[in-house]
Design an enzyme around this catalytic site. Sequence first.
Site, short mmCIF file in Angstrom:
data_model
loop_
_atom_site.label_atom_id
_atom_site.label_comp_id
_atom_site.label_asym_id
_atom_site.label_seq_id
_atom_site.Cartn_x
_atom_site.Cartn_y
_atom_site.Cartn_z
N LYS A 124 0.86 -1.18 0.00
CA LYS A 124 0.00 0.00 0.00
C LYS A 124 0.89 1.23 0.00
O LYS A 124 2.04 1.17 0.46
CB LYS A 124 -0.88 0.03 1.26
CG LYS A 124 -2.16 0.81 1.08
CD LYS A 124 -3.21 -0.04 0.42
CE LYS A 124 -4.44 0.74 0.08
NZ LYS A 124 -5.53 -0.15 -0.35
N ASP A 164 -6.83 4.07 -4.90
CA ASP A 164 -7.52 3.85 -3.62
C ASP A 164 -8.23 5.18 -3.35
O ASP A 164 -8.44 5.97 -4.28
CB ASP A 164 -6.53 3.47 -2.51
CG ASP A 164 -7.21 2.89 -1.27
OD1 ASP A 164 -7.58 1.72 -1.29
OD2 ASP A 164 -7.40 3.63 -0.28
N1 GLU Z 1 -7.16 -0.04 -3.35
C1 GLU Z 1 -7.85 -1.22 -3.74
C2 GLU Z 1 -7.89 -2.18 -2.57
O1 GLU Z 1 -7.97 -1.76 -1.45
C3 GLU Z 1 -7.33 -1.82 -5.03
C4 GLU Z 1 -5.88 -2.20 -5.04
C5 GLU Z 1 -5.35 -2.66 -6.39
O2 GLU Z 1 -6.11 -2.71 -7.35
O3 GLU Z 1 -4.14 -2.95 -6.45
O4 GLU Z 1 -7.91 -3.38 -2.70
#
Ligand code: GLU
Length: 447
Positions: A124, A164
């Site tokens: 993240k 996100d």
């Molecule tokens: N932010 C999204 C999640 O919490 C997607 C992450 C992604 O597609 O890599 O899963």
Amino acid sequence: MKTKDIMARLQAKYPGESEYLQAVQEVLESIEEVYNQHPEFEKAKIVERMVEPDRIFSFRVTWVDDKGEVQTNTGYRIQFNSAIGPYKGGLRFHRAVTPSMLKFLGFEQTFKNALTTLPMGGAKGGSDFDPKGKTDEEIMRFCQAFMLELWQCIGPDQDIPAGDVGVGGREIGYLYGMYKKLAREYNTGVLTGKGATWGGSILRPEATGFGALYFTQNLLHHAGKDIKGCRVAISGFGNVAWGACTKALELGAKVVAISGPDGVCEIPDGITKEMIDYMLVMRASNRDRVEDMATRFPDKARFTAAKKAWSVKCDIALPCAFQNELSEDDAKELKENGCWCCCEVSNMGCQPGAIHFFQHNGILFAPGKAVNAGGVATSGLEMTQNAEHISWSGKEVDEKLHFIMNNIHEQCVKFGTQPDGSVDYVKGANIAGFMKVAQAMLEQGTI
Ligand code: GLU
């Protein structure tokens, strides 16, 4: 392994990292029993290794706003776990971003990605940059300055960021443009959530919301119920809420509330297609106000300031906004308002007290890492398309997404079914995700 002892150590080491500690506690509590049946995990100190990120990058991001003033923010990328594949997870741009928040999200991502059945590790990143009120030019300059540092940490087989909260298709475009220039690499697989004409997967924008509704449908069927005609209360009005509203309407449910930081819009006759389209306009405006919906559709939506979506009578609650957005008091209010099911779509959207209340008051509950996994799963499908230099149709992507969500539901049932026949989805999702990551770590030795 004793959750209590590990938590005591982490609390002493990371005091004040409340979101991270909360996420770890929830997972450890639900896996403790299974973990202790595997002495090989204990010997390899799997849990002690798994709760620590592999590495954390932190960097200064300096950019110039429209007034010509110099602004400085902090950027991060947390590569949490690579046991089952390259690091994968979104970027969050929000004023409240801290290392604790991103550590909790990276930790959750690791198990969520394991549930998708695709080979992706957990990561993240993001920044304390606040997109609210920023112009398009400011957003672009910030994204470029952010990538000036981030590009060295990522790569299509190494770490693949996506969107996100506060990061959508527009931001991914600006980030990719700068990445190309710096890295002189033209492999679109380095980021997901791209535009459909330059490597993005069809249906990626809708995927988190669609996947959440497919999961909810599965959960309801398993409990002998049907989503048709159900009243659904949704928090937020961003990308995830938009996808959830679209699919809920398609499945014959009635979305009776959406909300924002300013309050709630009650929609007694249910949200319409036109209103769902308007959510995109509201998001693109960067105003962060749900009241705009009631201003635009005064005969359909009624705005109340400082109230949450949970104050509206509903059957199903879908938190789609931010972590800890649903408290124990909100859970009680929901029950009083007739709600009998809550599928958490935001990451860790429900506070521990709310989850406890749902589980002890006969309200069906499923956690974010299972419900919202369709987003990152479709990112995984985007990576596959990029690697093969092809593009699948919307129908193909939707079928694969649906299949993955059915599979995630099955895993929850397999690992979460209780002696009385009910399903503890928190336990099911955590154990299923954990077992896969733990086994992979064990097989790869002490590293
Ligand atoms: N932010 C999204 C999640 O919490 C997607 C992450 C992604 O597609 O890599 O899963």
